[in-house]
Design a protein around this motif. Structure first.
Motif, PDB file in Angstrom:
ATOM      1  N   GLN A  14      -1.400 -13.067  -4.239  1.00 35.42           N
ATOM      2  CA  GLN A  14      -1.548 -14.444  -3.629  1.00 35.42           C
ATOM      3  C   GLN A  14      -2.506 -15.101  -4.692  1.00 35.42           C
ATOM      4  O   GLN A  14      -1.829 -16.290  -5.109  1.00 35.42           O
ATOM      5  CB  GLN A  14      -2.152 -14.419  -2.447  1.00 35.42           C
ATOM      6  CG  GLN A  14      -1.119 -13.962  -1.282  1.00 35.42           C
ATOM      7  CD  GLN A  14      -1.794 -14.192   0.105  1.00 35.42           C
ATOM      8  OE1 GLN A  14      -2.907 -13.900   0.297  1.00 35.42           O
ATOM      9  NE2 GLN A  14      -1.116 -14.972   0.925  1.00 35.42           N
ATOM     10  N   HIS A  61       6.007  -8.373  -4.726  1.00 35.59           N
ATOM     11  CA  HIS A  61       5.857  -8.693  -3.020  1.00 35.59           C
ATOM     12  C   HIS A  61       6.317  -7.623  -2.239  1.00 35.59           C
ATOM     13  O   HIS A  61       5.695  -7.363  -1.208  1.00 35.59           O
ATOM     14  CB  HIS A  61       6.445 -10.058  -3.003  1.00 35.59           C
ATOM     15  CG  HIS A  61       6.059 -10.483  -1.605  1.00 35.59           C
ATOM     16  ND1 HIS A  61       6.755 -11.623  -0.812  1.00 35.59           N
ATOM     17  CD2 HIS A  61       4.901 -10.006  -0.653  1.00 35.59           C
ATOM     18  CE1 HIS A  61       6.072 -11.737   0.168  1.00 35.59           C
ATOM     19  NE2 HIS A  61       5.041 -11.028   0.485  1.00 35.59           N
ATOM     20  N   TYR A  69      -2.331  -7.417  -1.925  1.00 28.01           N
ATOM     21  CA  TYR A  69      -1.668  -8.802  -1.382  1.00 28.01           C
ATOM     22  C   TYR A  69      -2.497  -9.934  -1.681  1.00 28.01           C
ATOM     23  O   TYR A  69      -2.042 -10.842  -2.162  1.00 28.01           O
ATOM     24  CB  TYR A  69      -1.288  -8.766   0.160  1.00 28.01           C
ATOM     25  CG  TYR A  69      -0.467  -9.584   0.353  1.00 28.01           C
ATOM     26  CD1 TYR A  69       1.014  -9.827  -0.103  1.00 28.01           C
ATOM     27  CD2 TYR A  69      -0.880 -10.741   1.093  1.00 28.01           C
ATOM     28  CE1 TYR A  69       1.824 -10.945   0.307  1.00 28.01           C
ATOM     29  CE2 TYR A  69       0.043 -12.055   1.608  1.00 28.01           C
ATOM     30  CZ  TYR A  69       1.467 -11.906   1.152  1.00 28.01           C
ATOM     31  OH  TYR A  69       2.227 -12.865   1.548  1.00 28.01           O
ATOM     32  N   HIS A  70      -3.622  -9.665  -1.536  1.00 24.79           N
ATOM     33  CA  HIS A  70      -4.896 -10.765  -1.667  1.00 24.79           C
ATOM     34  C   HIS A  70      -4.522 -11.001  -3.493  1.00 24.79           C
ATOM     35  O   HIS A  70      -4.651 -12.240  -3.857  1.00 24.79           O
ATOM     36  CB  HIS A  70      -5.974 -10.394  -1.374  1.00 24.79           C
ATOM     37  CG  HIS A  70      -7.194 -11.490  -1.965  1.00 24.79           C
ATOM     38  ND1 HIS A  70      -7.379 -12.602  -1.466  1.00 24.79           N
ATOM     39  CD2 HIS A  70      -7.926 -11.474  -2.958  1.00 24.79           C
ATOM     40  CE1 HIS A  70      -8.554 -13.292  -2.074  1.00 24.79           C
ATOM     41  NE2 HIS A  70      -8.758 -12.467  -3.080  1.00 24.79           N
ATOM     42  N   ARG A 118       4.037  -5.229   0.160  1.00 22.01           N
ATOM     43  CA  ARG A 118       4.479  -5.446   1.745  1.00 22.01           C
ATOM     44  C   ARG A 118       4.749  -4.204   2.480  1.00 22.01           C
ATOM     45  O   ARG A 118       4.594  -3.672   3.389  1.00 22.01           O
ATOM     46  CB  ARG A 118       5.463  -6.465   1.757  1.00 22.01           C
ATOM     47  CG  ARG A 118       5.669  -6.847   3.499  1.00 22.01           C
ATOM     48  CD  ARG A 118       6.766  -7.669   3.359  1.00 22.01           C
ATOM     49  NE  ARG A 118       8.159  -7.530   2.933  1.00 22.01           N
ATOM     50  CZ  ARG A 118       8.687  -8.000   1.960  1.00 22.01           C
ATOM     51  NH1 ARG A 118       8.390  -8.879   1.209  1.00 22.01           N
ATOM     52  NH2 ARG A 118      10.145  -7.380   1.723  1.00 22.01           N
ATOM     53  N   ASN A 122      -3.861  -2.160   0.927  1.00 22.95           N
ATOM     54  CA  ASN A 122      -2.469  -3.072   0.750  1.00 22.95           C
ATOM     55  C   ASN A 122      -2.974  -4.721   0.750  1.00 22.95           C
ATOM     56  O   ASN A 122      -2.379  -5.391   0.143  1.00 22.95           O
ATOM     57  CB  ASN A 122      -1.505  -2.587   1.777  1.00 22.95           C
ATOM     58  CG  ASN A 122      -1.016  -1.469   1.288  1.00 22.95           C
ATOM     59  OD1 ASN A 122      -1.100  -0.729   0.564  1.00 22.95           O
ATOM     60  ND2 ASN A 122      -0.074  -0.914   2.628  1.00 22.95           N
ATOM     61  N   GLN A 123      -4.044  -4.711   1.876  1.00 23.61           N
ATOM     62  CA  GLN A 123      -4.453  -6.190   2.178  1.00 23.61           C
ATOM     63  C   GLN A 123      -4.834  -6.617   0.520  1.00 23.61           C
ATOM     64  O   GLN A 123      -4.913  -7.840   0.315  1.00 23.61           O
ATOM     65  CB  GLN A 123      -5.582  -6.183   2.984  1.00 23.61           C
ATOM     66  CG  GLN A 123      -4.974  -6.039   4.237  1.00 23.61           C
ATOM     67  CD  GLN A 123      -4.898  -4.872   4.712  1.00 23.61           C
ATOM     68  OE1 GLN A 123      -4.860  -3.612   3.929  1.00 23.61           O
ATOM     69  NE2 GLN A 123      -4.434  -4.479   5.911  1.00 23.61           N
ATOM     70  N   LYS A 124      -5.805  -5.543   0.062  1.00 27.01           N
ATOM     71  CA  LYS A 124      -6.451  -6.233  -1.561  1.00 27.01           C
ATOM     72  C   LYS A 124      -5.347  -6.535  -2.429  1.00 27.01           C
ATOM     73  O   LYS A 124      -5.432  -7.491  -3.221  1.00 27.01           O
ATOM     74  CB  LYS A 124      -7.655  -5.087  -1.864  1.00 27.01           C
ATOM     75  CG  LYS A 124      -8.242  -5.361  -3.084  1.00 27.01           C
ATOM     76  CD  LYS A 124      -9.124  -4.336  -3.464  1.00 27.01           C
ATOM     77  CE  LYS A 124      -9.992  -4.589  -4.730  1.00 27.01           C
ATOM     78  NZ  LYS A 124     -10.708  -6.010  -4.265  1.00 27.01           N
ATOM     79  N   ASP A 139      -8.225   2.072   3.623  1.00 27.77           N
ATOM     80  CA  ASP A 139      -7.267   1.555   4.273  1.00 27.77           C
ATOM     81  C   ASP A 139      -6.939   0.284   3.975  1.00 27.77           C
ATOM     82  O   ASP A 139      -5.792  -0.470   4.154  1.00 27.77           O
ATOM     83  CB  ASP A 139      -7.712   1.571   5.867  1.00 27.77           C
ATOM     84  CG  ASP A 139      -7.949   3.150   6.327  1.00 27.77           C
ATOM     85  OD1 ASP A 139      -7.227   3.757   5.817  1.00 27.77           O
ATOM     86  OD2 ASP A 139      -8.673   3.340   7.382  1.00 27.77           O
ATOM     87  N   GLY A 140      -7.870  -0.664   3.460  1.00 28.08           N
ATOM     88  CA  GLY A 140      -7.549  -1.914   2.881  1.00 28.08           C
ATOM     89  C   GLY A 140      -6.906  -2.231   1.750  1.00 28.08           C
ATOM     90  O   GLY A 140      -6.851  -3.191   1.160  1.00 28.08           O
TER      91      GLY A 140
END
Length: 366
Positions: A128, A143, A124-125, A147, A120-122, A117-118
């Motif tokens: 960044q 990006h 995006y991290h 997103r 997308n967050q990974k 589940d994480g």
């Protein structure tokens, strides 16, 4: 700027003005000789002229020099890393203890092998972190893709649905012309005999055992599908590369080979007669999969997005494996296996800055 009427005047106080040099009149210069006394007077005059300069101007010049030095240091320190060569990957894999055969990812955090589940967050991290080190310039499409990854992956038409990462706004087609990556296609085709000879040497081992060292058997509904990886998910297989040294060196000459992230592979793929590969999607649309035909019996086909194509010996076939695709060999047993050399190349519409960022975001084990 005030200029004295008389060359003997010494009342100048203006910054960087002519009086300091005007006081050294033509007559004084003519009388001046290359003696130690003359040199001393010249240096003293220069020092006095410097002291008479305006403090504001000196501060401004000093600030500009400091900014220039800082900029040079910053650019030198933050130079983006170069694309890793296959040789570098091989040395890295050797150092990490990677042995022969199929290279499995050892990291539970790998975005290619671990669906969670994480994700997308990974991603995006990682983006960044890349932008912090280098730049956000040219990262708009990546990006946007990260997103809105959930929407892209879940709402795509069933004919094209990459499993891990979808980069938006790329031209979409099941097959690509040879001109899409003309240099690499021509280089592979020129070295057809070299790759074929190394494959035939490897394949002789099949007469001695069912699955020789370095080969992997893949799951299929029917038949047998074997692969011999030189690069798997961005990691080199050192022992396999040593057994195919000329093919391995050839990879380093390809301009668009993906050799530095988890979406990059290079292998020999063998289908025995009677084999069918189940329909499936590739992990991403940022790459083109290239098949160089080494042995192509009759009744062998590749179907991508519902469109069938046949391989040809010594010729490259380019396709987007994020489309639903399958392959089969329905030839007679005496015709022998269908063999291709497979290598993943960058999609021609992925810009250089995006390639560098994607290599960073999807680095093996990241």
């Amino acid at each position: 700027v005030w200029v004295p009427l008389s060359p003997t005047s010494s009342d100048c106080r203006a910054p960087l003005c002519a009086p300091s040099t005007t006081t050294m009149s033509l007559e004084w210069l003519m009388d001046w000789s290359w003696s130690l006394d003359g040199l001393r007077d010249f240096i003293a005059t220069g020092i006095q002229s410097f002291r008479d300069c305006d403090a504001t101007a000196l501060v401004a010049v000093a600030c500009l020099l400091v900014l220039f030095v800082w900029y040079c240091y910053h650019v030198g320190r933050e130079q983006p890393r170069a694309y890793a060569t296959v040789n570098a990957l091989m040395q890295s894999a050797e150092a990490n203890g990677v042995q022969n055969g199929f290279v499995y990812c050892q990291s539970p955090e790998c975005v290619r092998c671990s669906h969670h589940d994480g994700l997308n967050q990974k991603l995006y991290h990682n983006l960044q972190e890349y932008a912090k080190r280098y730049s956000w310039s040219g990262m708009g499409r990546i990006h946007k893709g990260i997103r809105e990854q959930g929407r892209y992956l879940n709402s795509r038409p069933s004919i094209q649905k990459p499993e891990v990462f979808f980069l938006p706004d790329l031209p979409t087609t099941p097959y690509f012309s040879r001109d899409a990556q003309k240099h690499d296609v021509e280089l592979l085709e020129r070295n057809f005999q070299t790759i074929l000879c190394e494959f035939e040497t490897l394949y002789k081992a099949f007469s001695n055992c069912s699955l020789p060292q370095g080969w992997k058997m893949n799951s299929t509904p029917s038949g047998e599908w074997f692969t011999f990886y030189l690069v798997n998910q961005g990691m080199c297989v050192p022992r396999n590369c040593r057994r195919c040294p000329r093919t391995y060196r050839l990879l380093g000459s390809l301009r668009t080979c993906i050799g530095n992230n988890v979406f990059g592979n290079a292998c020999i793929s063998v289908l025995s007669p009677g084999t069918v590969i189940a329909e499936h999607y590739g992990p991403t649309n940022i790459r083109i999969r290239c098949h160089l035909g080494l042995k192509t019996p009759s009744n062998c086909e590749l179907v991508v997005g519902g469109e069938p194509q046949c391989w040809a010996e010594g010729r490259c076939l380019l396709f987007d494996d994020s489309f639903l695709h399958t392959a089969f060999h329905e030839g007679a047993p005496e015709e022998g296996p269908r063999v291709v050399f497979m290598v993943d190349l960058w999609h021609p519409n992925v810009a250089a800055a995006e390639r560098q960022a994607l290599d960073f975001i999807f680095a093996p084990g990241r």
